[in-house]
Enzyme design. Structure first.
Site, mmCIF file in Angstrom:
data_model
loop_
_atom_site.group_PDB
_atom_site.id
_atom_site.type_symbol
_atom_site.label_atom_id
_atom_site.label_comp_id
_atom_site.label_asym_id
_atom_site.label_seq_id
_atom_site.Cartn_x
_atom_site.Cartn_y
_atom_site.Cartn_z
ATOM 1 N N CYS A 1 0.834 -1.208 0.000
ATOM 2 C CA CYS A 1 0.000 0.000 0.000
ATOM 3 C C CYS A 1 0.867 1.257 0.000
ATOM 4 O O CYS A 1 0.548 2.248 -0.670
ATOM 5 C CB CYS A 1 -0.902 0.027 1.226
ATOM 6 S SG CYS A 1 -2.027 -1.364 1.353
ATOM 7 N N ASP B 1 -20.714 11.870 -14.601
ATOM 8 C CA ASP B 1 -22.119 11.581 -14.291
ATOM 9 C C ASP B 1 -22.277 10.754 -13.015
ATOM 10 O O ASP B 1 -23.377 10.326 -12.678
ATOM 11 C CB ASP B 1 -22.800 10.869 -15.460
ATOM 12 C CG ASP B 1 -22.079 9.579 -15.866
ATOM 13 O OD1 ASP B 1 -21.080 9.195 -15.202
ATOM 14 O OD2 ASP B 1 -22.498 8.945 -16.856
#
Length: 220
Positions: free
Chosen positions: A44, A135
């Site tokens: 990570c 959107d």
């Protein structure tokens, strides 16, 4: 679980940049939401540093990154110092990290890796990638296991394809990169080709004789 074409649900979360309402955060822009198993973990750390280093490329494409990890804000802020130290970065960290300590958001969005568990026996968050359009709908999802780091060069390539094909009547072929030839969509009628593709279209010969392999230079 969110499927392609679904609107990503709105949510309010604490992050390393303060409280965020997701739909407000991404309003009118593309976004990438990517999850992580935990803070202070090696893979990570490399990934978040890579995204921070690539921020100019995300900004050029109008994309806002936001990460998620199953630890608290204070932990995130301490971890950011390690991310920056490892990656040779300095200054303000350029994107927020969501605090999802109870894994509620990760579960809601289907980001859990059942095969990898933490010290308490709880499933870890997988390495999910959600690319969201202006959107607010999910345009692409990738789901890596917790043990495998992502390729963010590929994610940038995918964003280029998604943004191109959202406005032009083309698809991108295997191994396509920005500037490469594109495929004309099968739904484009032959009579519409000259108007839509002024750079020209080449029909590739195939044994079936069907003229569906139509290629064109990348539209502007």
């Amino acid at each position: 679980m969110v499927n392609l074409g679904d609107e990503l649900p709105d949510f309010e979360v604490d992050t390393s940049h303060g409280p965020i309402k997701f739909h407000t955060f991404i309003e009118g822009t593309w976004a990438i939401l990517f999850s992580h198993p935990a803070d202070y973990t090696p893979v990570c750390t490399t990934e978040l540093g890579r995204v921070a280093d690539l921020m100019p490329k995300f900004e050029k494409r109008g994309v806002k990154p936001i990460a998620l990890s199953c630890d608290g804000v204070d932990s995130h802020k301490g971890w950011i110092k390690d991310i920056q130290g490892y990656s040779g970065l300095s200054g303000d960290f350029p994107y927020p990290i969501i605090a999802d300590e109870k894994r509620e958001l990760a579960v809601k969005l289907g980001m859990i890796d059942p095969d990898e568990k933490d010290a308490a026996g709880l499933p870890l968050t997988a390495r999910a990638v959600f690319i969201i359009g202006p959107d607010k709908k999910l345009k692409l999802s990738l789901l890596y296991p917790a043990t495998t780091g992502r390729n963010f060069d590929e994610i940038l390539r995918v964003i280029d394809s998604l943004q191109l094909t959202a406005t032009k009547k083309v698809a991108t072929p295997v191994d396509w990169k920005a500037g490469g030839e594109c495929m004309v969509l099968p739904t484009v009628k032959p009579e519409d080709v000259p108007k839509l593709f002024p750079k020209g279209v080449t029909v590739k010969d195939v044994p079936s004789g069907k003229g569906y392999m139509r290629v064109t230079p990348q539209p502007e």
